[in-house]
Scaffold this active site. Sequence first.
Site, PDB file in Angstrom:
ATOM      1  CE  LYS A 128      -3.250  -2.402   3.038  1.00  0.00           C
ATOM      2  NZ  LYS A 128      -3.558  -2.593   4.458  1.00  0.00           N
ATOM      3  N   GLY A 129       2.090   1.091   0.485  1.00  0.00           N
ATOM      4  CA  GLY A 129       2.953   2.243   0.747  1.00  0.00           C
ATOM      5  C   GLY A 129       3.220   3.131  -0.449  1.00  0.00           C
TER       6      GLY A 129
ATOM      7  CD  GLU B 279       8.346  -0.482  -2.374  1.00  0.00           C
ATOM      8  OE1 GLU B 279       7.251   0.054  -2.153  1.00  0.00           O
ATOM      9  OE2 GLU B 279       8.604  -1.637  -2.022  1.00  0.00           O
ATOM     10  CG  ASP B 280       6.792   2.252   0.661  1.00  0.00           C
ATOM     11  OD1 ASP B 280       7.585   1.409   0.178  1.00  0.00           O
ATOM     12  OD2 ASP B 280       6.042   1.974   1.622  1.00  0.00           O
TER      13      ASP B 280
ATOM     14  CG  ASP C 116      14.671  -1.237   5.531  1.00  0.00           C
ATOM     15  OD1 ASP C 116      15.522  -0.437   5.928  1.00  0.00           O
ATOM     16  OD2 ASP C 116      14.159  -2.098   6.267  1.00  0.00           O
TER      17      ASP C 116
ATOM     18  CE  LYS D  53      14.471   2.667   6.406  1.00  0.00           C
ATOM     19  NZ  LYS D  53      13.866   2.403   7.736  1.00  0.00           N
TER      20      LYS D  53
ATOM     21  CG  PHE E 247      10.188   2.509  11.346  1.00  0.00           C
ATOM     22  CD1 PHE E 247      10.451   1.369  10.590  1.00  0.00           C
ATOM     23  CD2 PHE E 247       8.868   2.932  11.467  1.00  0.00           C
ATOM     24  CE1 PHE E 247       9.428   0.668   9.969  1.00  0.00           C
ATOM     25  CE2 PHE E 247       7.833   2.224  10.851  1.00  0.00           C
ATOM     26  CZ  PHE E 247       8.120   1.097  10.106  1.00  0.00           C
TER      27      PHE E 247
ATOM     28  CG  ASP F  75       2.380   0.734   7.603  1.00  0.00           C
ATOM     29  OD1 ASP F  75       3.180   0.486   6.675  1.00  0.00           O
ATOM     30  OD2 ASP F  75       2.042  -0.119   8.447  1.00  0.00           O
TER      31      ASP F  75
ATOM     32  NE  ARG G  34      -0.760   1.756   5.013  1.00  0.00           N
ATOM     33  CZ  ARG G  34       0.283   0.980   4.745  1.00  0.00           C
ATOM     34  NH1 ARG G  34       1.298   1.437   4.069  1.00  0.00           N
ATOM     35  NH2 ARG G  34       0.306  -0.272   5.177  1.00  0.00           N
TER      36      ARG G  34
HETATM   37  P1  IMP Z   1      12.851  -4.232   2.293  1.00  0.00           P
HETATM   38  O1  IMP Z   1      12.412  -5.522   1.670  1.00  0.00           O
HETATM   39  O2  IMP Z   1      13.615  -4.473   3.564  1.00  0.00           O
HETATM   40  O3  IMP Z   1      13.602  -3.315   1.359  1.00  0.00           O
HETATM   41  O4  IMP Z   1      11.553  -3.523   2.824  1.00  0.00           O
HETATM   42  C1  IMP Z   1      10.756  -2.764   2.072  1.00  0.00           C
HETATM   43  C2  IMP Z   1       9.427  -2.550   2.767  1.00  0.00           C
HETATM   44  O5  IMP Z   1       9.581  -2.476   4.208  1.00  0.00           O
HETATM   45  C3  IMP Z   1       8.842  -1.217   2.369  1.00  0.00           C
HETATM   46  O6  IMP Z   1       8.070  -1.305   1.192  1.00  0.00           O
HETATM   47  C4  IMP Z   1       8.031  -0.855   3.585  1.00  0.00           C
HETATM   48  O7  IMP Z   1       6.752  -1.430   3.516  1.00  0.00           O
HETATM   49  C5  IMP Z   1       8.773  -1.445   4.755  1.00  0.00           C
HETATM   50  N1  IMP Z   1       9.653  -0.467   5.418  1.00  0.00           N
HETATM   51  C6  IMP Z   1      10.994  -0.433   5.428  1.00  0.00           C
HETATM   52  N2  IMP Z   1      11.468   0.616   6.112  1.00  0.00           N
HETATM   53  C7  IMP Z   1      10.368   1.294   6.546  1.00  0.00           C
HETATM   54  C8  IMP Z   1      10.190   2.508   7.321  1.00  0.00           C
HETATM   55  O8  IMP Z   1      11.132   3.202   7.741  1.00  0.00           O
HETATM   56  N3  IMP Z   1       8.901   2.862   7.555  1.00  0.00           N
HETATM   57  C9  IMP Z   1       7.821   2.166   7.099  1.00  0.00           C
HETATM   58  N4  IMP Z   1       7.945   1.036   6.383  1.00  0.00           N
HETATM   59  C10 IMP Z   1       9.212   0.601   6.109  1.00  0.00           C
HETATM   60 MG    MG Z   2       4.812  -1.351   4.247  1.00  0.00          MG
END
Ligand code: IMP
Ligand code: MG
Length: 174
Positions: free
Chosen positions: A41-42, A97-98, A101, A129, A150, A157, A163
Amino acid sequence: MSETIRVLLSEEEVDKRIAEIAGQISGDYKGEQVHLVCVLKGGVFFTCELAKRLEIPVSLDFMSVSSYGSDTKSSGVVKIIKDLDEGIEGKHVLVVEDIIDSGRTLSYLLDNLKSRNPKSLRLCTLLDKPQRRVVDVKVDYTCFCIPDEFVVGYGLDYAQKYRNLPYIGIVEFD
Ligand code: IMP
Ligand code: MG
């Protein structure tokens, strides 16, 4: 446990940067149609704001994936909750994408989409990040690199809250 939100990027800063990135994307895809794949949803707030500012023909589709894990960490196991409505073969696909990470979600998603033979496949993210990266992911368009905090707002969210904030804020747990 309660939390407070400290502003990291104001609404004005975010809007200004999205307009810049939209200009860059419009130039890069000049004469083409771009197919935006919004990661729910992000990614939904960013996708709408970006799409409104693109000066090229745009089509849209949505995908929902979940990475199992706690509220603030992803585990690396990714599952498709909602797949795209349409095929992407021969299309210029831009994944929106939002936040990136660890990179695990996007690494899985990009491999999956690549196997469907798009004409091109690029990635655009509101936030990155880089310090947290576990899996290497090539990001084509990044609005902001942020520190290892975070964050919420603009689609992001914490336990499904915040959100709708029109800015990006850091969650501080009291
Ligand atoms: P990744 O697979 O670790 O890159 O995670 C990506 C997903 O983790 C994002 O699409 C978010 O939904 C969630 N996420 C990672 N960091 C944050 C944050 O700081 N705030 C909120 N959601 C996050
Ligand atoms: Mg998320």
